[in-house]
Design an enzyme around this catalytic site. Structure first.
Site: not given
Ligand code: FAD
Length: 625
Positions: A250, A270
């Site tokens: 990740h 995000r």
């Protein structure tokens, strides 16, 4: 030796989303079901899930449908996905989310009262149903509530809450049992973690739902249960594992302070507008959009920012590329010296949303950074870097029934392989758990119809008990400490089979893994079987070493870069490799890796893609066909 014994129709190993959804299905079909989990009931990776569950309900954008979700999933996996799994997943995910509401789930809402859906990397439209950034908690709470309601129904009918569905918490399964060496599943062997007492389960069907393997890596978002147990149990029982070279790092784990390194920073940051910056404050993702995604991602900050308000007329921000791309980009920035003081980059939400909005949309992140790093994310940037998060590889299963190659053995959730190809999109795991957990339950129920009651062999039960005792009677020689050996394994996997690998590094890793495997025979623990964490780890290490070897063997064999497998010495994606899967199995001489042909994609599904796009992934021969 007297061993506690239980007879069931189905044993579900694992009580995360996949296991609970499978158990609900088998119980609803009238089967006596045991759910066995090595952690407390409710403590699984599913509960840690933050961002949401992907399903094309079309609430935030009416253009969304299963075909778009299917396309995104295949693109995210760089077309290595088992297309039938990706199809079933995309078609059935919305129904599974709505079903959760009938179990009592309460998702965040849009202004007009529909389930809210948020943006995530690689998803064309806002698609993740969520509860703030604590979606997994709601999922587990709801599934547990459903289990309790079924148990109450059983009490009303039989006077016993556990008549048809019983949970065995804090109980680790160490072996699967069959009725003959190459025969059918007949049960499982395990131990109570607290007392160390052994248990024997007899059942003609077992559903593996044990999750992933992240604890073999030093920097990981995963917690202590992720030791690859299900992967190893399946291998030892004779099933194959596919795609083990694909491990997802990740892009955003915490990097500071050291004690929290690896803990996840959800992609929702995000998705909700957060951007990545280097040490000089530059938004660097525009430099890292790969050729295959160039048409779909913005190349200026203005266009990227306009997309949040007007997605129809602008391209997506590059911060929302699939995870493998973002993780590699961060790795490059750090490697080239533009990283932060503690070896990460910066994730900035503070300049993008108001403090109130940040606290409302990202409450866990706000809390996590304040408590663990003394950082106020409403005013300061977060320091982040890649962390081992998810394994795309797992048990090879039939896409429709979740059946493995061993009669009576099924697998669903993170322990199963194929669905996500070379890289999973965020949010596609929670939906995968529900879609294939349910299908595994149906598969197990159908299997039972003609299965009879195979009996475990007594000698296998004795062997399982003897194997479990070994750390109390290690082979002669220098005693090895399980904690020290585990730390060495994690370092090897992190340094040599990590986010970027070379053939030479992975071969070196294989040499070291062989050496660690030899030393593991001398693992020694003191005391007795009563709550003894050192003993638990010694048993888990056997699985971690086996599964790590599979990852390394497959990684050395795949001479290309794709998704969660980046070979620095073979940086390109090779079309011929797209139709080849690497399947690990366990023979007399240990792990072997065989190349296996991908089944061709069904023509009506291929037609969902433009020919130009397919040319980036498929061989000329496939395209001609
Ligand atoms: P789990 O939920 O981990 O359950 C595994 C179960 O198996 C546990 O009960 C464990 O105790 C048991 N078990 C393991 N070994 C044994 C054994 N030997 N004997 C008995 N029991 C055993 N995905 C998304 O889609 N959206 C997200 O927002 C998201 N956020 C995430 C955030 C974090 C921090 C993490 C770590 C993951 C996230 N993921 C997300 C990924 C997702 O949560 C997992 O992939 C998923 O929950 C796995 O579910 P599972 O049912 O396969 O396994």
């Amino acid at each position: 030796m007297r061993i506690e014994q239980h007879d069931y129709d189905v044993i579900v190993i694992g009580a995360g989303g996949a296991g609970l959804r499978a158990a609900i299905e088998t119980r609803e079909r009238g089967l006596r079901t045991a759910v066995v989990c090595k952690s407390l009931f409710g403590k699984a990776h599913t509960v840690m899930a933050e961002g949401g569950i992907a399903a094309s309900m079309g609430n935030a954008n009416p253009h969304d449908d299963w075909q778009v979700h299917f396309r995104d999933t295949m693109r995210g996996g760089k077309f290595l996905n088992n297309w039938r799994m990706a199809e079933l997943h995309a078609r059935e995910a919305p129904e599974r989310v709505w079903e959760l509401e009938t179990y009592g789930a309460l998702f965040d809402r849009t202004a007009d009262g529909k389930i809210s859906q948020r943006n995530f990397g690689g998803h064309q439209y806002p698609r993740l149903a969520h509860v703030g950034d604590r979606t997994g908690l709601e999922l587990i709470r709801t599934l547990q509530q459903k289990v309790v309601s079924l148990q109450q129904a059983d009490f009303a009918e039989h006077g016993d809450h556990e008549a048809r569905l019983k949970v065995f918490p804090e109980c680790t399964v160490t072996d699967l049992l069959k009725d003959a060496p190459d025969g059918r599943i007949a049960g499982a062997f395990g131990y109570w973690r607290e007392s160390g007492r052994y248990l024997l389960f007899r059942a003609p069907a077992v559903v593996l739902a044990t999750g992933g393997i992240g604890k073999s890596f030093k920097v990981t978002s995963n917690s202590w249960e992720y030791t690859g147990d299900g992967h190893a149990l399946a291998l030892r029982a004779g099933a194959a594992l596919i795609n083990m070279e694909f491990v997802q790092f990740h892009p955003t784990g915490m990097v500071w302070p050291p004690s929290v390194k690896g803990i996840l920073v959800t992609e929702s940051v995000r998705g909700d507008g957060g951007v990545l910056r280097d040490a000089a404050g530059r938004r660097f993702m525009f430099d890292h959009v790969p050729e295959v995604f160039k048409d779909a991602y913005a190349d200026t900050e203005d266009e990227a920012d306009r997309w949040y308000e007007d997605p129809e007329n602008n391209r997506r921000p590059p911060e929302l590329l699939p995870r493998d791309e973002v993780a590699r980009a961060i790795n490059t920035e750090i490697g080239e010296g533009r990283g932060s003081e503690h070896g990460g980059v910066f994730l900035d939400i503070a300049t993008r949303l108001s403090p109130d909005e940040i606290r409302r949309r990202l409450p866990s992140m706000h809390h996590q950074f304040r408590e663990l790093a003394d950082v106020d994310i409403t005013a300061e940037m977060m320091e982040v870097g890649p962390t081992c998060h998810y394994v795309m590889g797992g048990v090879e299963v039939d896409p429709d029934t979740a059946a493995s190659g061993v009669p009576g053995l099924f697998a669903a959730g993170e322990v199963a392989g194929g669905m996500h190809g070379s890289n999973r999109l965020g949010g596609n795991s929670l939906s995968d758990l529900l879609v294939f957990g349910r299908r595994a339950g149906i598969g197990a129920a159908d299997h039972l119809a003609g299965a009879g009651r195979p009996a475990p062999r007594e000698s296998d039960v004795d062997d399982a008990a003897r194997r479990a005792e070994r750390p109390f009677e290690p082979a002669a020689g220098d005693a090895e400490n399980p904690y020290a050996l585990h730390a060495e394994l994690q370092q090897v996997m992190n340094d040599l089979v990590g986010i970027i690998r070379t053939g030479e590094q992975v071969r070196d890793a294989l040499r070291r893994l062989r050496e660690l495997d030899g030393r593991a025979r001398h693992l020694a623990v003191e005391g007795n079987r009563q709550f003894n964490p050192g003993w638990h780890l010694a048993l888990d290490l056997r699985n971690m070493l086996l599964v790590s070897e599979c990852v390394a063997r497959a990684a050395v064999q795949r001479t290309e870069s794709r998704g969660g497998h980046t070979r620095d010495d073979h940086p390109g994606m090779v079309a011929e490799w797209r139709r080849t899967l690497l399947a690990c199995s366990l023979g007399r001489d240990g792990v072997r890796v065989d190349e296996q042909r991908q089944p061709p994609v069904r023509p009506d599904l291929l037609e969902l893609f433009a020919a130009d796009e397919l040319r980036k992934y498929f061989t000329d021969e496939e395209l001609a066909g």
